[in-house]
Design an enzyme around this catalytic site. Structure first.
Site, PDB file in Angstrom:
ATOM      1  N   GLY A   1     -85.403 -53.506  41.444  1.00  0.00           N
ATOM      2  CA  GLY A   1     -84.809 -54.827  41.259  1.00  0.00           C
ATOM      3  C   GLY A   1     -83.298 -54.705  41.239  1.00  0.00           C
ATOM      4  O   GLY A   1     -82.764 -53.619  41.005  1.00  0.00           O
TER       5      GLY A   1
ATOM      6  N   GLN B   1     -74.760 -56.914  39.037  1.00  0.00           N
ATOM      7  CA  GLN B   1     -74.581 -55.465  39.217  1.00  0.00           C
ATOM      8  C   GLN B   1     -73.707 -55.129  40.425  1.00  0.00           C
ATOM      9  O   GLN B   1     -73.204 -54.017  40.519  1.00  0.00           O
ATOM     10  CB  GLN B   1     -75.952 -54.777  39.360  1.00  0.00           C
TER      11      GLN B   1
ATOM     12  N   CYS C   1     -82.096 -48.283  34.731  1.00  0.00           N
ATOM     13  CA  CYS C   1     -81.223 -49.300  35.303  1.00  0.00           C
ATOM     14  C   CYS C   1     -80.233 -48.641  36.250  1.00  0.00           C
ATOM     15  O   CYS C   1     -79.665 -47.605  35.913  1.00  0.00           O
ATOM     16  CB  CYS C   1     -80.482 -50.025  34.182  1.00  0.00           C
ATOM     17  N   LEU C   2     -80.017 -49.241  37.409  1.00  0.00           N
ATOM     18  CA  LEU C   2     -79.070 -48.673  38.372  1.00  0.00           C
ATOM     19  C   LEU C   2     -77.642 -48.687  37.830  1.00  0.00           C
ATOM     20  O   LEU C   2     -76.799 -47.954  38.326  1.00  0.00           O
ATOM     21  CB  LEU C   2     -79.137 -49.442  39.695  1.00  0.00           C
TER      22      LEU C   2
ATOM     23  N   HIS D   1     -85.748 -58.084  32.853  1.00  0.00           N
ATOM     24  CA  HIS D   1     -84.607 -57.170  32.956  1.00  0.00           C
ATOM     25  C   HIS D   1     -83.494 -57.775  33.832  1.00  0.00           C
ATOM     26  O   HIS D   1     -82.314 -57.713  33.484  1.00  0.00           O
ATOM     27  CB  HIS D   1     -85.122 -55.833  33.531  1.00  0.00           C
ATOM     28  N   GLU D   2     -83.884 -58.386  34.951  1.00  0.00           N
ATOM     29  CA  GLU D   2     -82.888 -58.934  35.885  1.00  0.00           C
ATOM     30  C   GLU D   2     -82.233 -60.206  35.341  1.00  0.00           C
ATOM     31  O   GLU D   2     -81.027 -60.398  35.504  1.00  0.00           O
ATOM     32  CB  GLU D   2     -83.512 -59.219  37.260  1.00  0.00           C
TER      33      GLU D   2
ATOM     34  N   HIS E   1     -79.534 -59.285  33.082  1.00  0.00           N
ATOM     35  CA  HIS E   1     -78.293 -58.936  33.789  1.00  0.00           C
ATOM     36  C   HIS E   1     -77.471 -60.185  34.082  1.00  0.00           C
ATOM     37  O   HIS E   1     -76.250 -60.198  33.888  1.00  0.00           O
ATOM     38  CB  HIS E   1     -78.591 -58.247  35.121  1.00  0.00           C
TER      39      HIS E   1
HETATM   40  O1  GNR Z   1     -85.085 -49.606  39.388  1.00  0.00           O
HETATM   41  C1  GNR Z   1     -85.303 -50.120  38.292  1.00  0.00           C
HETATM   42  N1  GNR Z   1     -86.415 -49.780  37.603  1.00  0.00           N
HETATM   43  C2  GNR Z   1     -86.831 -50.429  36.464  1.00  0.00           C
HETATM   44  C3  GNR Z   1     -87.828 -49.833  35.697  1.00  0.00           C
HETATM   45  C4  GNR Z   1     -88.315 -50.453  34.572  1.00  0.00           C
HETATM   46  C5  GNR Z   1     -87.817 -51.677  34.190  1.00  0.00           C
HETATM   47  C6  GNR Z   1     -86.812 -52.273  34.922  1.00  0.00           C
HETATM   48  C7  GNR Z   1     -86.337 -51.669  36.052  1.00  0.00           C
HETATM   49  S1  GNR Z   1     -85.106 -52.443  37.003  1.00  0.00           S
HETATM   50  C8  GNR Z   1     -84.317 -51.066  37.714  1.00  0.00           C
HETATM   51  C9  GNR Z   1     -83.262 -51.489  38.707  1.00  0.00           C
HETATM   52  C10 GNR Z   1     -82.184 -52.256  37.992  1.00  0.00           C
HETATM   53  O2  GNR Z   1     -81.308 -51.738  37.364  1.00  0.00           O
HETATM   54  N2  GNR Z   1     -82.256 -53.556  38.024  1.00  0.00           N
HETATM   55  O3  GNR Z   1     -81.367 -54.291  37.349  1.00  0.00           O
HETATM   56 NI    NI Z   2     -80.757 -53.035  35.665  1.00  0.00          NI
END
Ligand code: GNR
Ligand code: NI
Length: 176
Positions: A46, A51, A91-92, A133-134, A137
């Site tokens: 995601g 980001q 998270c990236l 999660h997104e 952000h």
């Molecule tokens: O790649 C991602 N893996 C992930 C694993 C578990 C819960 C959320 C994520 S999102 C993350 C990519 C990212 O940073 N998205 O904002």
């Molecule tokens: Ni993330």
């Protein structure tokens, strides 16, 4: 298409709140495609516009193995949620850090697609976690915000140490 630069914690851009997209147009489509390519490049499932330092409410997700099931969420909102579950997250914007946080198990959510059409849907499992999660952000929030102060402090120390080491290495490279 282009691979965009992904902000890393503690960049303050990650703390900005994204604004709703009023009209879904060509620029939106270009951003969505670039974000998708960026997410694939870094092997994420995601990516939120925040980001890549664009503060418009746009998210891309692809949970498939073959990177061929992209989901685009414009102005995503959680309408209701049920239950709780432990979620192992990465998270990236925080490379190489993983930890467990508590998320809602099941969500009802609403978003607009790339044609601007409003869609209401439900999710559980990884998709539910990823959407939560997104959207965080887009609101300037990171999963580490949910950790205990002790864990956060430990993480900060680790990152500070890493940064120091990287500076040192750069310095070494210069004087050699
Ligand atoms: O790649 C991602 N893996 C992930 C694993 C578990 C819960 C959320 C994520 S999102 C993350 C990519 C990212 O940073 N998205 O904002
Ligand atoms: Ni993330």
């Amino acid at each position: 298409m282009a691979v965009l630069e992904v902000l890393h914690y503690p960049d303050l851009g990650l703390r900005k709140k994204a604004v709703p997209i009023e009209t879904v147009d060509e620029s939106c489509l270009i951003l969505a495609k670039d974000m998708l390519q960026t997410m694939y490049e870094y092997n994420g499932i995601g990516l939120a516009s925040t980001q890549v330092n664009v503060h418009k409410r746009l998210v891309v997700i692809d949970l498939s193995e073959d990177k061929n099931e992209a989901i685009y969420l414009i102005n995503p909102e959680i309408l209701s949620s049920e239950g709780t579950k432990e979620s192992q997250e990465g998270c990236l914007s925080l490379p190489e850090y993983y930890d467990t946080v508590i998320r809602a198990e099941r969500i009802t959510y609403r978003f607009q697609d790339l044609e601007g059409k409003v869609i209401k849907s439900e999710a559980d499992g990884l998709l539910s976690v990823c959407i939560q999660h997104e959207i965080d952000h887009l609101d300037g929030k990171l999963f580490i915000d949910y950790l205990s102060p002790m864990k956060r402090r430990r993480l900060r120390k680790k990152l500070e140490k890493q940064e120091k080491q990287e500076k040192q290495e750069k310095h070494q490279a210069k004087i050699l």
